[in-house]
Design a protein around this motif. Structure first.
Motif, short mmCIF file in Angstrom:
data_model
loop_
_atom_site.label_atom_id
_atom_site.label_comp_id
_atom_site.label_asym_id
_atom_site.label_seq_id
_atom_site.Cartn_x
_atom_site.Cartn_y
_atom_site.Cartn_z
N GLY A 174 0.81 -1.21 0.00
CA GLY A 174 0.00 0.00 0.00
C GLY A 174 0.84 1.27 0.00
O GLY A 174 0.50 2.25 -0.68
N TRP A 210 -4.95 3.36 -8.41
CA TRP A 210 -4.50 1.98 -8.22
C TRP A 210 -4.34 1.66 -6.74
O TRP A 210 -4.73 0.59 -6.28
CB TRP A 210 -3.17 1.76 -8.94
CG TRP A 210 -3.26 1.58 -10.42
CD1 TRP A 210 -4.11 2.22 -11.27
CD2 TRP A 210 -2.45 0.71 -11.22
NE1 TRP A 210 -3.89 1.82 -12.55
CE2 TRP A 210 -2.87 0.89 -12.56
CE3 TRP A 210 -1.42 -0.16 -10.96
CZ2 TRP A 210 -2.29 0.20 -13.63
CZ3 TRP A 210 -0.83 -0.85 -12.01
CH2 TRP A 210 -1.27 -0.67 -13.33
N TYR A 260 -6.36 -1.02 -4.52
CA TYR A 260 -5.71 -2.06 -3.70
C TYR A 260 -6.39 -2.15 -2.33
O TYR A 260 -6.79 -3.24 -1.90
CB TYR A 260 -4.23 -1.73 -3.53
CG TYR A 260 -3.53 -2.53 -2.45
CD1 TYR A 260 -3.18 -3.86 -2.66
CD2 TYR A 260 -3.25 -1.97 -1.20
CE1 TYR A 260 -2.55 -4.60 -1.68
CE2 TYR A 260 -2.62 -2.70 -0.21
CZ TYR A 260 -2.27 -4.01 -0.45
OH TYR A 260 -1.67 -4.75 0.54
N SER A 296 -10.00 -3.47 -2.70
CA SER A 296 -10.08 -4.92 -2.89
C SER A 296 -9.78 -5.64 -1.58
O SER A 296 -10.35 -6.70 -1.30
CB SER A 296 -9.10 -5.37 -3.98
OG SER A 296 -7.75 -5.24 -3.55
N SER A 316 -2.69 -14.05 -3.80
CA SER A 316 -1.72 -13.00 -3.48
C SER A 316 -0.41 -13.19 -4.24
O SER A 316 0.17 -12.22 -4.74
CB SER A 316 -1.47 -12.95 -1.97
OG SER A 316 -0.89 -14.16 -1.50
N MET A 358 -2.38 -5.85 -8.72
CA MET A 358 -2.61 -5.06 -7.50
C MET A 358 -3.88 -5.51 -6.80
O MET A 358 -3.92 -5.69 -5.58
CB MET A 358 -2.69 -3.58 -7.84
CG MET A 358 -1.36 -2.91 -8.12
SD MET A 358 -0.35 -2.68 -6.63
CE MET A 358 -1.31 -1.45 -5.74
N LEU A 359 -4.95 -5.70 -7.58
CA LEU A 359 -6.21 -6.15 -6.99
C LEU A 359 -6.05 -7.55 -6.39
O LEU A 359 -6.60 -7.84 -5.33
CB LEU A 359 -7.31 -6.17 -8.06
CG LEU A 359 -7.70 -4.83 -8.69
CD1 LEU A 359 -8.81 -5.03 -9.71
CD2 LEU A 359 -8.15 -3.85 -7.61
N GLY A 363 -4.29 -7.44 -2.94
CA GLY A 363 -5.19 -6.99 -1.88
C GLY A 363 -6.26 -8.01 -1.55
O GLY A 363 -6.51 -8.30 -0.38
#
Length: 398
Positions: free
Chosen positions: A228, A249, A253, A256, A284, A304-305, A308
């Motif tokens: 993050g 973005w 993150y 999500s 992940s 990125m999603l 998270g």
């Protein structure tokens, strides 16, 4: 509906939302604090450790406090520290007093965090634990709007946000104080009146399963916070994305992450913890790989999603399993250690990632996140190995 079981968990959710708001106020308020106290941007390097240290100490001592006092009393004490500390932010006249207030407040937050993790881990299941931590994310999401409302809409200064949130924390403390008999750890009321004898911290620290758990949460905290905090540098400096795109973005993150905890709470009712954790680790690592290899912008965003969403349930599920993994006599200590080390890892490893970005290059952040996600899987495999070698815990959460 069992009111004695339903009421406390609803209050716990509300406490986590409010404390999540309190934790997120600084993200916006810091801009205005600098003018109030006449300090520069780099003064945050003094404020952040002060806010972390108290929470780390409180989390470590949580097991010892629960061995001496009831859970309700410990929670009320932590809420008093946090609530009055937040009020102190608003009235601190000089910078040094603000630093002392940050330390004072973080003791309260750390006590609340570890105490409620113990409470939900002892009395509820993985679904409730996921939703508890989703509430923290909801609070963090709301926090910027709270500060903005008071500073821009009301013109009353950043201090007003701390006054209102501090008062809300103290009101919740009064609610817990009025319902103390409901705030018990399940193992303190076992059939036949048997109470699990809580072990000292030194005894818990001699158990390999506890040490491996601490190491895991240290690495996990570094990935969660590091992804993050460092993603913006990666995206703007190494990959030349516009700031507004990079910001979206980072917001996605955390979004999500919060949505993942809510959905994982529902999935936990249908899937076993082991299968759910396997899915989360796979998601992940796959997300971190997509971010690292950077095949194209769209896949990196999906990565990125994925990071998270995949990380979302890992912390809550492993916390909720602690009573089963280490036994009731060590669980309070172990949960405190785990919560504390997650915070320490978030501060330490994200800082280390920043050092790599400075001296190796900003693109090294993607490798840092990918390596951390892979390392977490390896440490989790060791946890399973140690767990398999241990006698089956006598008491398990419901």
């Amino acid at each position: 509906m069992n009111l004695a079981k339903t009421f406390p968990i609803l209050v716990a959710y509300l406490v986590f939302i409010i404390v999540g708001i309190a934790s997120g106020l600084l993200n916006i308020a810091w801009t205005y604090m600098q003018a109030t106290f006449g300090v520069s941007h780099d003064s945050l390097a003094a404020l952040a450790p002060a806010a972390m240290l108290g929470g780390l100490v409180a989390a470590f001592l949580n097991g010892a406090l629960l061995g001496r006092f009831s859970l309700g009393v410990v929670l009320v004490g932590g809420i008093a520290f946090a609530g009055f500390g937040l009020l102190g932010y608003a009235i601190a006249p000089v910078w040094l007093l603000l630093l002392a207030t940050a330390l004072f407040t973080s003791v309260g937050k750390g006590t609340i965090d570890a105490g409620l993790n113990n409470f939900v881990g002892a009395n509820y299941g993985a679904s409730e634990m996921n939703w508890l931590h989703a509430c923290w994310g909801i609070g963090l999401t709301i926090a910027p709007a709270v500060v903005t409302f008071f500073v821009l809409d009301q013109g009353s200064g950043w201090q007003a946000s701390y006054l209102v949130v501090g008062a809300a924390v103290l009101l919740l403390g009064g609610l817990i104080l009025a319902t103390l008999p409901l705030w018990q750890l399940r193992d303190s009321a076992r059939p036949g009146g048997q109470t699990a004898k809580r072990q000292p911290m030194s005894a818990s620290l001699r158990r390999p399963i506890v040490l491996v758990g601490m190491l895991f949460f240290f690495v996990y905290g570094g990935i969660e916070i590091g992804a993050g905090q460092l993603a913006n540098t990666l995206l703007t400096e190494a990959r030349a994305l516009p700031q507004e795109v990079a910001s979206s973005w980072v917001s996605a993150y955390w979004g999500s992450f919060t949505v993942g905890r809510i959905l994982m709470g529902l999935l936990a009712m249908r899937l076993g913890d082991r299968l759910l954790l396997t899915m989360c680790f796979a998601c992940s690592v796959a997300g971190a790989a997509l971010l690292f290899f950077n095949l194209n912008e769209a896949l990196s965003f999906v990565g990125m999603l994925g990071i998270g969403f995949g990380l979302a349930a890992i912390f809550p599920i492993l916390i909720s399993q602690t009573y089963a993994r280490v036994g009731g006599e060590h669980a309070a200590n172990a949960i405190g250690f785990q919560v504390g080390f997650a915070g320490l890892g978030g501060a330490t490893l994200s800082g280390l990632g920043g050092i790599f970005a400075e001296y190796v290059g900003a693109e090294s952040i993607s490798l840092f996140i990918f390596a951390g996600a892979a390392l977490a899987v390896i440490i989790y495999a060791f946890m399973l190995r140690f767990e398999a070698q241990m006698p089956r815990a006598e008491w398990r959460p419901g």
